[in-house]
Scaffold this motif. Structure first.
Motif, PDB file in Angstrom:
ATOM      1  N   THR A  99      -6.412  10.631   0.844  1.00  0.00           N
ATOM      2  CA  THR A  99      -5.132  10.319   1.458  1.00  0.00           C
ATOM      3  C   THR A  99      -4.761   8.894   1.113  1.00  0.00           C
ATOM      4  N   LEU A 100      -3.556   8.695   0.624  1.00  0.00           N
ATOM      5  CA  LEU A 100      -3.056   7.357   0.342  1.00  0.00           C
ATOM      6  C   LEU A 100      -2.613   6.762   1.664  1.00  0.00           C
ATOM      7  N   LEU A 101      -3.226   5.648   2.053  1.00  0.00           N
ATOM      8  CA  LEU A 101      -3.014   5.087   3.372  1.00  0.00           C
ATOM      9  C   LEU A 101      -2.716   3.596   3.260  1.00  0.00           C
ATOM     10  N   PRO A 102      -1.544   3.140   3.705  1.00  0.00           N
ATOM     11  CA  PRO A 102      -1.262   1.702   3.697  1.00  0.00           C
ATOM     12  C   PRO A 102      -2.210   0.976   4.647  1.00  0.00           C
ATOM     13  N   ALA A 103      -2.652  -0.207   4.274  1.00  0.00           N
ATOM     14  CA  ALA A 103      -3.623  -0.946   5.091  1.00  0.00           C
ATOM     15  C   ALA A 103      -3.082  -1.235   6.483  1.00  0.00           C
ATOM     16  N   GLY A 104      -1.796  -1.444   6.608  1.00  0.00           N
ATOM     17  CA  GLY A 104      -1.210  -1.739   7.906  1.00  0.00           C
ATOM     18  C   GLY A 104      -1.279  -0.590   8.891  1.00  0.00           C
ATOM     19  N   SER A 105      -1.580   0.609   8.420  1.00  0.00           N
ATOM     20  CA  SER A 105      -1.622   1.756   9.328  1.00  0.00           C
ATOM     21  C   SER A 105      -3.040   2.091   9.784  1.00  0.00           C
ATOM     22  N   ASP A 140      -5.927   2.103  -7.542  1.00  0.00           N
ATOM     23  CA  ASP A 140      -5.713   1.797  -8.957  1.00  0.00           C
ATOM     24  C   ASP A 140      -6.967   1.932  -9.820  1.00  0.00           C
ATOM     25  N   HIS A 163      -9.849   5.425  12.136  1.00  0.00           N
ATOM     26  CA  HIS A 163     -10.338   5.349  10.761  1.00  0.00           C
ATOM     27  C   HIS A 163     -11.734   4.722  10.661  1.00  0.00           C
TER      28      HIS A 163
END
Length: 177
Positions: A146-152, A166, A157
């Protein structure tokens, strides 16, 4: 070098929009024969564009859902066959004259070359026409990830293994935020 002020740019944009609106409204004053003639000419031009793309041999269609199709795909025929796409509009000129409506012309298919498709970050291939592409399901991350932004990130988690998208470098297990 002359720079235009924001007011000048806004005035120019407003004038261009007004001219476009006047042009669209002017369609109401065309006779049915004149409007029909314009629509048939538009249909002819769109058909020529699609025929050129299809004849090039390097033509794919991207649907609104992100699926890549061949022009011969049955699910894309409603878009590719411009005569069929324009038929309801040619039969109902009031539909075309309603310039405020979003349905006063049929949509054109999103035509793409192989390079355009492969440059997309995400796409999936149609399972019916099965275009030959580098991926059948291209995603920015591996399947199951899952692509997860660090802010979320939050307490749910903790214990999750994190990896950079990348280069795939593993960061380790999340123990604190």
């Amino acid at each position: 070098m002359t720079t235009e002020s924001p007011d000048d740019l806004q005035r120019a944009a407003s004038q261009a929009l007004s001219e476009q609106e006047d042009y669209l409204r002017s369609q109401r004053h065309l006779t049915d024969e004149q409007l029909l003639s314009q629509l048939v000419e538009t249909l002819r031009k769109e058909k020529a564009v699609i025929d050129r793309w299809v004849d090039s041999g390097d033509c794919f269609i991207l649907s609104g859902s992100g699926k890549v199709h061949l022009p011969s795909c049955p699910s894309m025929q409603a878009l590719v066959d411009r005569e069929a796409a324009w038929a309801p509009y040619l039969d109902d000129l009031d539909r075309v004259r309603n310039w405020q409506s979003s349905d006063n012309a049929p949509p054109m298919p999103a035509l793409m070359t192989r390079a355009d498709v492969e440059d997309l970050k995400r796409y999936s291939s149609c399972t019916v026409c099965a275009p030959t592409l580098d991926h059948t399901d291209k995603r920015p991350v591996a399947r199951g990830c899952t692509l997860l932004p660090a802010g979320s990130l939050n307490y749910r988690h903790f214990g999750t293994s994190l990896t950079l998208v990348d280069d795939g470098v593993e960061l380790g297990v999340l123990t604190k935020i």
